[in-house]
Motif scaffolding. Structure first.
Motif, PDB file in Angstrom:
ATOM      1  N   ARG A  33      15.894  35.478  45.667  1.00 43.13           N
ATOM      2  CA  ARG A  33      15.462  34.123  45.307  1.00 43.13           C
ATOM      3  C   ARG A  33      15.857  33.860  43.859  1.00 43.13           C
ATOM      4  O   ARG A  33      15.746  34.750  43.018  1.00 43.13           O
ATOM      5  N   VAL A  34      16.292  32.654  43.562  1.00 43.73           N
ATOM      6  CA  VAL A  34      16.731  32.355  42.199  1.00 43.73           C
ATOM      7  C   VAL A  34      15.555  32.295  41.225  1.00 43.73           C
ATOM      8  O   VAL A  34      15.745  32.435  40.030  1.00 43.73           O
ATOM      9  N   ASP A  35      14.348  32.091  41.746  1.00 39.92           N
ATOM     10  CA  ASP A  35      13.117  32.253  40.976  1.00 39.92           C
ATOM     11  C   ASP A  35      11.987  32.491  41.979  1.00 39.92           C
ATOM     12  O   ASP A  35      12.188  32.305  43.179  1.00 39.92           O
ATOM     13  N   PRO A  36      10.822  32.917  41.521  1.00 40.83           N
ATOM     14  CA  PRO A  36       9.762  33.310  42.456  1.00 40.83           C
ATOM     15  C   PRO A  36       9.297  32.206  43.413  1.00 40.83           C
ATOM     16  O   PRO A  36       8.785  32.497  44.488  1.00 40.83           O
ATOM     17  N   GLY A  37       9.488  30.967  43.065  1.00 37.95           N
ATOM     18  CA  GLY A  37       9.054  29.869  43.928  1.00 37.95           C
ATOM     19  C   GLY A  37      10.160  29.271  44.778  1.00 37.95           C
ATOM     20  O   GLY A  37       9.927  28.309  45.509  1.00 37.95           O
ATOM     21  N   ALA A  42      18.003  33.630  53.504  1.00 37.64           N
ATOM     22  CA  ALA A  42      17.460  34.058  54.800  1.00 37.64           C
ATOM     23  C   ALA A  42      16.400  33.091  55.287  1.00 37.64           C
ATOM     24  O   ALA A  42      16.410  32.683  56.454  1.00 37.64           O
ATOM     25  N   TRP A  43      15.475  32.704  54.415  1.00 36.26           N
ATOM     26  CA  TRP A  43      14.414  31.786  54.836  1.00 36.26           C
ATOM     27  C   TRP A  43      15.001  30.424  55.193  1.00 36.26           C
ATOM     28  O   TRP A  43      14.633  29.844  56.219  1.00 36.26           O
ATOM     29  N   LEU A  77       8.898  38.960  62.551  1.00 35.21           N
ATOM     30  CA  LEU A  77       8.262  38.378  61.376  1.00 35.21           C
ATOM     31  C   LEU A  77       6.743  38.340  61.531  1.00 35.21           C
ATOM     32  O   LEU A  77       6.231  38.245  62.649  1.00 35.21           O
ATOM     33  N   PRO A  78       6.020  38.383  60.414  1.00 35.96           N
ATOM     34  CA  PRO A  78       4.560  38.415  60.464  1.00 35.96           C
ATOM     35  C   PRO A  78       3.914  37.038  60.589  1.00 35.96           C
ATOM     36  O   PRO A  78       2.948  36.718  59.895  1.00 35.96           O
ATOM     37  N   PHE A  79       4.471  36.203  61.460  1.00 30.13           N
ATOM     38  CA  PHE A  79       3.956  34.846  61.657  1.00 30.13           C
ATOM     39  C   PHE A  79       3.613  34.642  63.124  1.00 30.13           C
ATOM     40  O   PHE A  79       4.080  35.379  63.985  1.00 30.13           O
ATOM     41  N   ALA A  80       2.874  33.574  63.382  1.00 30.15           N
ATOM     42  CA  ALA A  80       2.649  33.169  64.766  1.00 30.15           C
ATOM     43  C   ALA A  80       4.011  32.890  65.402  1.00 30.15           C
ATOM     44  O   ALA A  80       4.947  32.448  64.724  1.00 30.15           O
ATOM     45  N   ASP A  91       4.705  33.711  49.537  1.00 30.11           N
ATOM     46  CA  ASP A  91       4.655  35.028  50.175  1.00 30.11           C
ATOM     47  C   ASP A  91       5.281  34.993  51.571  1.00 30.11           C
ATOM     48  O   ASP A  91       5.945  35.954  51.983  1.00 30.11           O
ATOM     49  N   GLU A  92       5.072  33.917  52.293  1.00 27.20           N
ATOM     50  CA  GLU A  92       5.659  33.801  53.633  1.00 27.20           C
ATOM     51  C   GLU A  92       7.180  33.644  53.548  1.00 27.20           C
ATOM     52  O   GLU A  92       7.909  34.217  54.355  1.00 27.20           O
ATOM     53  N   VAL A  93       7.651  32.901  52.556  1.00 23.76           N
ATOM     54  CA  VAL A  93       9.097  32.789  52.345  1.00 23.76           C
ATOM     55  C   VAL A  93       9.670  34.176  52.069  1.00 23.76           C
ATOM     56  O   VAL A  93      10.691  34.569  52.648  1.00 23.76           O
ATOM     57  N   ALA A  94       9.000  34.948  51.229  1.00 26.33           N
ATOM     58  CA  ALA A  94       9.478  36.293  50.878  1.00 26.33           C
ATOM     59  C   ALA A  94       9.486  37.234  52.079  1.00 26.33           C
ATOM     60  O   ALA A  94      10.254  38.200  52.106  1.00 26.33           O
ATOM     61  N   ALA A  95       8.655  36.954  53.077  1.00 24.58           N
ATOM     62  CA  ALA A  95       8.564  37.831  54.252  1.00 24.58           C
ATOM     63  C   ALA A  95       9.748  37.689  55.199  1.00 24.58           C
ATOM     64  O   ALA A  95       9.962  38.545  56.059  1.00 24.58           O
TER      65      ALA A  95
END
Length: 170
Positions: A33-37, A42-43, A77-80, A91-95
Protein backbone atom coordinates in the motif's frame (compact mmCIF):
# COMPACT_ATOMS: atom_id res chain seq x y z
CA UNK A 1 -22.46 -1.65 -33.28
CA UNK A 2 -25.17 -3.34 -31.26
CA UNK A 3 -25.54 -2.91 -27.47
CA UNK A 4 -24.06 -6.33 -26.72
CA UNK A 5 -20.89 -5.59 -28.70
CA UNK A 6 -20.53 -2.18 -27.04
CA UNK A 7 -20.87 -3.61 -23.54
CA UNK A 8 -18.53 -6.52 -24.27
CA UNK A 9 -15.93 -4.05 -25.52
CA UNK A 10 -16.29 -1.95 -22.35
CA UNK A 11 -15.90 -4.94 -20.03
CA UNK A 12 -12.94 -6.06 -22.16
CA UNK A 13 -11.23 -2.75 -21.50
CA UNK A 14 -11.60 -3.35 -17.77
CA UNK A 15 -9.97 -6.75 -18.22
CA UNK A 16 -7.05 -5.24 -20.15
CA UNK A 17 -6.29 -2.69 -17.43
CA UNK A 18 -6.59 -5.36 -14.71
CA UNK A 19 -4.08 -7.58 -16.51
CA UNK A 20 -1.66 -4.68 -17.01
CA UNK A 21 -1.88 -3.74 -13.33
CA UNK A 22 -1.41 -7.28 -11.98
CA UNK A 23 0.66 -9.33 -14.42
CA UNK A 24 4.07 -10.41 -13.18
CA UNK A 25 3.84 -8.92 -9.70
CA UNK A 26 4.68 -11.02 -6.64
CA UNK A 27 2.00 -11.33 -3.94
CA UNK A 28 3.92 -9.00 -1.61
CA UNK A 29 3.91 -6.22 -4.21
CA UNK A 30 0.21 -6.81 -4.93
CA UNK A 31 -0.53 -6.39 -1.22
CA UNK A 32 1.68 -3.30 -0.80
CA UNK A 33 0.00 0.00 0.00
CA UNK A 34 1.34 3.46 -0.81
CA UNK A 35 0.30 4.51 2.71
CA UNK A 36 -1.50 2.77 5.60
CA UNK A 37 -4.93 4.03 4.53
CA UNK A 38 -4.58 3.26 0.82
CA UNK A 39 -5.94 0.31 -1.10
CA UNK A 40 -3.57 -2.32 -2.46
CA UNK A 41 -3.62 -3.64 -6.02
CA UNK A 42 -4.82 -7.00 -4.68
CA UNK A 43 -7.74 -5.42 -2.83
CA UNK A 44 -8.70 -3.15 -5.75
CA UNK A 45 -8.73 -6.01 -8.27
CA UNK A 46 -10.47 -8.40 -5.89
CA UNK A 47 -13.10 -5.74 -5.08
CA UNK A 48 -13.80 -4.68 -8.66
CA UNK A 49 -14.08 -8.32 -9.67
CA UNK A 50 -16.40 -9.09 -6.74
CA UNK A 51 -18.64 -6.16 -7.73
CA UNK A 52 -18.78 -7.31 -11.35
CA UNK A 53 -19.45 -10.89 -10.27
CA UNK A 54 -22.14 -9.85 -7.77
CA UNK A 55 -23.95 -7.38 -10.00
CA UNK A 56 -23.81 -9.25 -13.31
CA UNK A 57 -24.76 -12.56 -11.69
CA UNK A 58 -27.74 -10.81 -10.10
CA UNK A 59 -29.09 -9.35 -13.36
CA UNK A 60 -28.37 -12.65 -15.16
CA UNK A 61 -30.28 -14.58 -12.50
CA UNK A 62 -27.43 -16.93 -11.68
CA UNK A 63 -25.08 -17.79 -8.85
CA UNK A 64 -21.83 -15.87 -8.59
CA UNK A 65 -18.60 -17.43 -9.82
CA UNK A 66 -17.22 -16.61 -6.36
CA UNK A 67 -19.29 -19.40 -4.84
CA UNK A 68 -20.31 -21.56 -7.80
CA UNK A 69 -16.77 -22.04 -9.07
CA UNK A 70 -15.08 -22.20 -5.67
CA UNK A 71 -13.17 -18.92 -5.80
CA UNK A 72 -14.20 -18.00 -2.23
CA UNK A 73 -12.52 -21.15 -0.93
CA UNK A 74 -9.41 -20.61 -3.07
CA UNK A 75 -8.96 -17.06 -1.77
CA UNK A 76 -9.69 -18.11 1.82
CA UNK A 77 -10.36 -14.56 2.97
CA UNK A 78 -11.54 -13.83 6.53
CA UNK A 79 -14.84 -12.29 5.40
CA UNK A 80 -18.41 -13.42 5.00
CA UNK A 81 -18.78 -15.30 1.72
CA UNK A 82 -20.97 -12.51 0.29
CA UNK A 83 -18.49 -9.70 1.05
CA UNK A 84 -17.56 -7.53 -1.91
CA UNK A 85 -15.26 -5.07 -0.16
CA UNK A 86 -17.80 -2.27 0.09
CA UNK A 87 -17.16 -0.44 3.36
CA UNK A 88 -14.02 -2.37 4.22
CA UNK A 89 -11.77 -1.06 6.97
CA UNK A 90 -8.01 -0.61 6.65
CA UNK A 91 -7.46 -3.96 8.36
CA UNK A 92 -9.86 -5.70 5.98
CA UNK A 93 -8.11 -4.15 2.97
CA UNK A 94 -4.79 -5.44 4.35
CA UNK A 95 -6.27 -8.95 4.68
CA UNK A 96 -6.69 -9.31 0.92
CA UNK A 97 -3.50 -11.06 -0.12
CA UNK A 98 -3.36 -13.21 -3.23
CA UNK A 99 -0.93 -14.16 -5.99
CA UNK A 100 -1.35 -12.67 -9.44
CA UNK A 101 -2.51 -15.99 -10.90
CA UNK A 102 -5.39 -16.21 -8.43
CA UNK A 103 -6.50 -12.60 -8.93
CA UNK A 104 -6.34 -12.89 -12.72
CA UNK A 105 -7.93 -16.33 -12.74
CA UNK A 106 -10.94 -15.06 -10.79
CA UNK A 107 -11.17 -11.90 -12.89
CA UNK A 108 -11.00 -13.88 -16.15
CA UNK A 109 -13.67 -16.31 -14.93
CA UNK A 110 -15.99 -13.43 -14.05
CA UNK A 111 -15.22 -11.69 -17.33
CA UNK A 112 -16.09 -14.83 -19.30
CA UNK A 113 -19.41 -15.15 -17.47
CA UNK A 114 -20.15 -11.45 -18.04
CA UNK A 115 -19.45 -11.81 -21.76
CA UNK A 116 -21.64 -14.92 -21.91
CA UNK A 117 -24.53 -12.92 -20.41
CA UNK A 118 -23.87 -9.80 -22.50
CA UNK A 119 -23.87 -11.70 -25.79
CA UNK A 120 -27.64 -12.06 -25.50
CA UNK A 121 -28.43 -8.49 -24.41
CA UNK A 122 -30.58 -6.44 -26.79
CA UNK A 123 -31.46 -2.77 -26.79
CA UNK A 124 -34.86 -3.59 -25.37
CA UNK A 125 -33.28 -5.55 -22.50
CA UNK A 126 -31.44 -2.44 -21.34
CA UNK A 127 -34.75 -0.86 -20.26
CA UNK A 128 -35.65 -3.79 -17.97
CA UNK A 129 -35.88 -2.70 -14.33
CA UNK A 130 -33.46 -4.74 -12.24
CA UNK A 131 -33.59 -2.88 -8.90
CA UNK A 132 -36.66 -1.11 -7.56
CA UNK A 133 -34.95 -0.03 -4.33
CA UNK A 134 -33.86 3.23 -5.97
CA UNK A 135 -35.83 6.21 -7.23
CA UNK A 136 -35.98 6.07 -10.14
CA UNK A 137 -35.71 2.29 -10.38
CA UNK A 138 -32.45 0.99 -11.86
CA UNK A 139 -32.55 -0.50 -15.34
CA UNK A 140 -30.23 -3.15 -16.73
CA UNK A 141 -28.49 -0.52 -18.85
CA UNK A 142 -27.86 1.75 -15.87
CA UNK A 143 -26.62 -1.17 -13.73
CA UNK A 144 -24.16 -2.34 -16.40
CA UNK A 145 -22.81 1.16 -16.99
CA UNK A 146 -22.44 1.58 -13.22
CA UNK A 147 -20.40 -1.63 -12.99
CA UNK A 148 -18.21 -0.60 -15.92
CA UNK A 149 -17.61 2.86 -14.41
CA UNK A 150 -16.77 1.46 -10.97
CA UNK A 151 -14.54 -1.26 -12.41
CA UNK A 152 -12.63 1.15 -14.66
CA UNK A 153 -12.11 3.55 -11.78
CA UNK A 154 -10.68 0.82 -9.55
CA UNK A 155 -8.63 -0.72 -12.37
CA UNK A 156 -7.13 2.72 -13.02
CA UNK A 157 -6.35 3.07 -9.33
CA UNK A 158 -4.60 -0.32 -9.39
CA UNK A 159 -2.56 0.80 -12.41
CA UNK A 160 -1.66 4.02 -10.58
CA UNK A 161 -0.57 2.08 -7.48
CA UNK A 162 1.55 -0.21 -9.64
CA UNK A 163 3.22 2.76 -11.31
CA UNK A 164 3.89 4.36 -7.94
CA UNK A 165 5.33 1.16 -6.48
CA UNK A 166 7.40 0.48 -9.61
CA UNK A 167 9.18 3.82 -9.13
CA UNK A 168 10.05 3.10 -5.49
CA UNK A 169 13.44 1.66 -4.72
CA UNK A 170 13.12 -1.74 -3.03
Amino acid sequence: MNPADLLIDAFGRVREVVHEAVAGLPAARLAARVDPGANSIAWLVWHLTRIQDDHVADVAGREQAWTEQGWAARFGLPFAEGATGYGHTDDEVAAVRAPAELLLGYHDAVHARSVEFLEGVTGEDLDRVVDEAWSPPVTLGVRLVSVIADDLQHAGQAAFVRGTLDRRPD
